[in-house]
Motif scaffolding. Sequence first.
Motif, PDB file in Angstrom:
ATOM      1  N   CYS A   1       7.971 -56.573   8.366  1.00 30.19           N
ATOM      2  CA  CYS A   1       7.683 -57.088   9.705  1.00 30.19           C
ATOM      3  C   CYS A   1       6.189 -56.934   9.948  1.00 30.19           C
ATOM      4  CB  CYS A   1       8.429 -56.297  10.771  1.00 30.19           C
ATOM      5  SG  CYS A   1      10.211 -56.532  10.737  1.00 30.19           S
ATOM      6  N   ILE A   2       5.570 -57.997  10.437  1.00 32.26           N
ATOM      7  CA  ILE A   2       4.148 -57.958  10.781  1.00 32.26           C
ATOM      8  C   ILE A   2       4.047 -58.125  12.288  1.00 32.26           C
ATOM      9  CG2 ILE A   2       1.897 -59.043  10.471  1.00 32.26           C
ATOM     10  CD1 ILE A   2       2.898 -60.050   7.733  1.00 32.26           C
ATOM     11  N   PHE A   3       3.573 -57.078  12.968  1.00 36.95           N
ATOM     12  CA  PHE A   3       3.495 -57.077  14.425  1.00 36.95           C
ATOM     13  C   PHE A   3       2.052 -56.926  14.884  1.00 36.95           C
ATOM     14  CE2 PHE A   3       7.928 -54.866  14.836  1.00 36.95           C
ATOM     15  CZ  PHE A   3       8.557 -56.031  14.446  1.00 36.95           C
TER      16      PHE A   3
ATOM     17  N   ILE B   1       1.085 -53.414  11.010  1.00 37.37           N
ATOM     18  CA  ILE B   1       0.496 -53.734  12.315  1.00 37.37           C
ATOM     19  C   ILE B   1      -0.797 -54.522  12.131  1.00 37.37           C
ATOM     20  CG2 ILE B   1      -0.788 -52.659  14.225  1.00 37.37           C
ATOM     21  CD1 ILE B   1       2.079 -52.619  14.838  1.00 37.37           C
ATOM     22  N   LEU B   2      -0.936 -55.554  12.963  1.00 36.15           N
ATOM     23  CA  LEU B   2      -2.170 -56.356  13.049  1.00 36.15           C
ATOM     24  C   LEU B   2      -2.862 -56.013  14.354  1.00 36.15           C
ATOM     25  CD1 LEU B   2      -1.162 -60.037  12.288  1.00 36.15           C
ATOM     26  CD2 LEU B   2      -2.573 -58.557  10.889  1.00 36.15           C
ATOM     27  N   THR B   3      -4.152 -55.859  14.314  1.00 34.21           N
ATOM     28  CA  THR B   3      -4.868 -55.604  15.556  1.00 34.21           C
ATOM     29  C   THR B   3      -6.320 -56.033  15.435  1.00 34.21           C
ATOM     30  OG1 THR B   3      -5.439 -53.943  17.215  1.00 34.21           O
ATOM     31  CG2 THR B   3      -5.466 -53.237  14.921  1.00 34.21           C
TER      32      THR B   3
ATOM     33  N   ILE C   1      -4.865 -45.894  15.094  1.00 30.44           N
ATOM     34  CA  ILE C   1      -4.331 -45.770  13.730  1.00 30.44           C
ATOM     35  C   ILE C   1      -3.343 -44.603  13.667  1.00 30.44           C
ATOM     36  CG2 ILE C   1      -4.921 -45.236  11.327  1.00 30.44           C
ATOM     37  CD1 ILE C   1      -7.604 -46.733  11.866  1.00 30.44           C
ATOM     38  N   SER C   2      -3.689 -43.486  14.289  1.00 26.87           N
ATOM     39  CA  SER C   2      -2.792 -42.329  14.320  1.00 26.87           C
ATOM     40  C   SER C   2      -1.505 -42.656  15.063  1.00 26.87           C
ATOM     41  CB  SER C   2      -3.466 -41.137  15.000  1.00 26.87           C
ATOM     42  OG  SER C   2      -4.554 -40.698  14.238  1.00 26.87           O
ATOM     43  N   GLU C   3      -1.642 -43.352  16.184  1.00 26.43           N
ATOM     44  CA  GLU C   3      -0.461 -43.725  16.957  1.00 26.43           C
ATOM     45  C   GLU C   3       0.441 -44.667  16.154  1.00 26.43           C
ATOM     46  OE1 GLU C   3       0.621 -45.622  21.315  1.00 26.43           O
ATOM     47  OE2 GLU C   3      -1.457 -45.069  20.886  1.00 26.43           O
ATOM     48  N   ALA C   4      -0.177 -45.587  15.419  1.00 25.58           N
ATOM     49  CA  ALA C   4       0.592 -46.516  14.580  1.00 25.58           C
ATOM     50  C   ALA C   4       1.337 -45.745  13.483  1.00 25.58           C
ATOM     51  CB  ALA C   4      -0.329 -47.565  13.967  1.00 25.58           C
ATOM     52  N   ARG C   5       0.653 -44.814  12.851  1.00 26.76           N
ATOM     53  CA  ARG C   5       1.295 -44.010  11.805  1.00 26.76           C
ATOM     54  C   ARG C   5       2.473 -43.225  12.377  1.00 26.76           C
ATOM     55  NH1 ARG C   5      -2.440 -40.183  10.829  1.00 26.76           N
ATOM     56  NH2 ARG C   5      -1.304 -38.899  12.295  1.00 26.76           N
ATOM     57  N   ASP C   6       2.282 -42.623  13.551  1.00 28.65           N
ATOM     58  CA  ASP C   6       3.352 -41.859  14.186  1.00 28.65           C
ATOM     59  C   ASP C   6       4.530 -42.748  14.589  1.00 28.65           C
ATOM     60  OD1 ASP C   6       1.778 -39.640  13.833  1.00 28.65           O
ATOM     61  OD2 ASP C   6       1.106 -39.543  15.921  1.00 28.65           O
ATOM     62  N   ALA C   7       4.268 -44.031  14.802  1.00 28.11           N
ATOM     63  CA  ALA C   7       5.325 -44.984  15.165  1.00 28.11           C
ATOM     64  C   ALA C   7       6.102 -45.464  13.938  1.00 28.11           C
ATOM     65  CB  ALA C   7       4.723 -46.180  15.907  1.00 28.11           C
ATOM     66  N   GLY C   8       5.682 -45.061  12.748  1.00 25.23           N
ATOM     67  CA  GLY C   8       6.380 -45.462  11.537  1.00 25.23           C
ATOM     68  C   GLY C   8       5.762 -46.654  10.842  1.00 25.23           C
ATOM     69  N   VAL C   9       4.575 -47.058  11.282  1.00 24.50           N
ATOM     70  CA  VAL C   9       3.870 -48.181  10.656  1.00 24.50           C
ATOM     71  C   VAL C   9       3.372 -47.729   9.281  1.00 24.50           C
ATOM     72  CG1 VAL C   9       1.826 -49.654  10.840  1.00 24.50           C
ATOM     73  CG2 VAL C   9       3.234 -49.195  12.866  1.00 24.50           C
ATOM     74  N   LEU C  10       3.582 -48.563   8.286  1.00 25.09           N
ATOM     75  CA  LEU C  10       3.240 -48.188   6.920  1.00 25.09           C
ATOM     76  C   LEU C  10       1.958 -48.822   6.407  1.00 25.09           C
ATOM     77  CD1 LEU C  10       6.837 -48.311   5.466  1.00 25.09           C
ATOM     78  CD2 LEU C  10       5.539 -46.308   6.187  1.00 25.09           C
ATOM     79  N   SER C  11       1.426 -49.787   7.151  1.00 27.61           N
ATOM     80  CA  SER C  11       0.154 -50.402   6.776  1.00 27.61           C
ATOM     81  C   SER C  11      -0.473 -50.998   8.029  1.00 27.61           C
ATOM     82  CB  SER C  11       0.376 -51.473   5.709  1.00 27.61           C
ATOM     83  OG  SER C  11      -0.827 -51.804   5.064  1.00 27.61           O
ATOM     84  N   TYR C  12      -1.779 -51.187   7.974  1.00 29.19           N
ATOM     85  CA  TYR C  12      -2.557 -51.532   9.153  1.00 29.19           C
ATOM     86  C   TYR C  12      -3.589 -52.561   8.721  1.00 29.19           C
ATOM     87  CZ  TYR C  12      -5.104 -50.133  13.432  1.00 29.19           C
ATOM     88  OH  TYR C  12      -5.710 -50.091  14.652  1.00 29.19           O
ATOM     89  N   LEU C  13      -3.722 -53.637   9.479  1.00 25.94           N
ATOM     90  CA  LEU C  13      -4.674 -54.689   9.124  1.00 25.94           C
ATOM     91  C   LEU C  13      -5.475 -55.093  10.356  1.00 25.94           C
ATOM     92  CD1 LEU C  13      -5.485 -56.440   6.680  1.00 25.94           C
ATOM     93  CD2 LEU C  13      -3.775 -58.089   7.411  1.00 25.94           C
TER      94      LEU C  13
ATOM     95  N   GLU D   1      -6.508 -59.311   1.694  1.00 28.48           N
ATOM     96  CA  GLU D   1      -6.270 -58.104   2.489  1.00 28.48           C
ATOM     97  C   GLU D   1      -4.846 -58.110   3.048  1.00 28.48           C
ATOM     98  OE1 GLU D   1     -10.658 -57.190   4.374  1.00 28.48           O
ATOM     99  OE2 GLU D   1      -9.529 -58.910   5.160  1.00 28.48           O
ATOM    100  N   LEU D   2      -4.386 -59.272   3.466  1.00 22.61           N
ATOM    101  CA  LEU D   2      -3.031 -59.404   3.991  1.00 22.61           C
ATOM    102  C   LEU D   2      -2.004 -59.066   2.915  1.00 22.61           C
ATOM    103  CD1 LEU D   2      -0.969 -60.274   6.161  1.00 22.61           C
ATOM    104  CD2 LEU D   2      -1.257 -62.636   5.322  1.00 22.61           C
ATOM    105  N   VAL D   3      -2.156 -59.666   1.757  1.00 21.71           N
ATOM    106  CA  VAL D   3      -1.217 -59.415   0.656  1.00 21.71           C
ATOM    107  C   VAL D   3      -1.244 -57.938   0.263  1.00 21.71           C
ATOM    108  CG1 VAL D   3      -0.724 -59.917  -1.773  1.00 21.71           C
ATOM    109  CG2 VAL D   3      -1.280 -61.781  -0.197  1.00 21.71           C
ATOM    110  N   SER D   4      -2.424 -57.379   0.173  1.00 21.95           N
ATOM    111  CA  SER D   4      -2.555 -55.970  -0.181  1.00 21.95           C
ATOM    112  C   SER D   4      -1.877 -55.076   0.852  1.00 21.95           C
ATOM    113  CB  SER D   4      -4.040 -55.604  -0.290  1.00 21.95           C
ATOM    114  OG  SER D   4      -4.189 -54.251  -0.593  1.00 21.95           O
ATOM    115  N   ALA D   5      -2.089 -55.366   2.132  1.00 18.69           N
ATOM    116  CA  ALA D   5      -1.470 -54.567   3.197  1.00 18.69           C
ATOM    117  C   ALA D   5       0.055 -54.667   3.152  1.00 18.69           C
ATOM    118  CB  ALA D   5      -1.999 -55.008   4.562  1.00 18.69           C
ATOM    119  N   ILE D   6       0.570 -55.854   2.884  1.00 17.87           N
ATOM    120  CA  ILE D   6       2.024 -56.034   2.783  1.00 17.87           C
ATOM    121  C   ILE D   6       2.573 -55.234   1.600  1.00 17.87           C
ATOM    122  CG2 ILE D   6       3.842 -57.697   2.183  1.00 17.87           C
ATOM    123  CD1 ILE D   6       2.258 -59.774   3.834  1.00 17.87           C
ATOM    124  N   GLU D   7       1.908 -55.319   0.475  1.00 20.21           N
ATOM    125  CA  GLU D   7       2.393 -54.615  -0.714  1.00 20.21           C
ATOM    126  C   GLU D   7       2.305 -53.108  -0.547  1.00 20.21           C
ATOM    127  OE1 GLU D   7       4.223 -56.084  -3.002  1.00 20.21           O
ATOM    128  OE2 GLU D   7       3.883 -57.920  -1.875  1.00 20.21           O
ATOM    129  N   VAL D   8       1.272 -52.619   0.140  1.00 19.42           N
ATOM    130  CA  VAL D   8       1.176 -51.185   0.431  1.00 19.42           C
ATOM    131  C   VAL D   8       2.336 -50.770   1.328  1.00 19.42           C
ATOM    132  CG1 VAL D   8      -0.153 -49.456   1.735  1.00 19.42           C
ATOM    133  CG2 VAL D   8      -1.304 -50.907   0.053  1.00 19.42           C
TER     134      VAL D   8
END
Length: 191
Positions: free
Chosen positions: A51-53, A79-81, A89-101, A109-116
Amino acid sequence: MSKRVVIAEDEAIIRLDLREMLEDEGYVVVAETGRGDEAVELARQHQPEVCIFDIQMPGRDGLDAAREVAGDRTSAVLILTAFSKRDLISEARDAGVLSYLVKPFQREELVSAIEVAWGRFTEMRELEDTVESLEEKLETRKAVERAKGLLMDDFQLSEQDAFEFIRSTAMANRAKMRDIAQQIVDGLLTP
């Protein structure tokens, strides 16, 4: 197998660009929305791998939606921002987000973030499965030890004979040793 993706981005042009980039890279966009509240419903309905939010969306912000989807443990969340603040970034990590773009971004960068995100998600799932399996084994061992103790005390069986009774009864009944042990503890089964 192509990964299925749900996109939640309130800016239609960015959403369209995302869809095009993802499809060009072989991903399958199964649903998209501009609202955070709809994002959670779409994630539950389609069960995508990723999911990309966006963070800021009407209806519900992306971090809140991410927290709920990540809690379901069915999809990796990215997460996209437009902002790259450390506290965000800390709040996103605490929310369970596994990658940040951070926008704007390049296709690579998008593909890399998805694969991470996907890699971290599969590692977490494997760890959860391992923990669950170990917990099950521990509970089985505890139940078998209790049952062996009862068989040894009440029926004067040796430890080996008590274990063999539990094992052979489980095999004969095509049951789990834990279930047979519980029947012994409950007084429902005796040698």
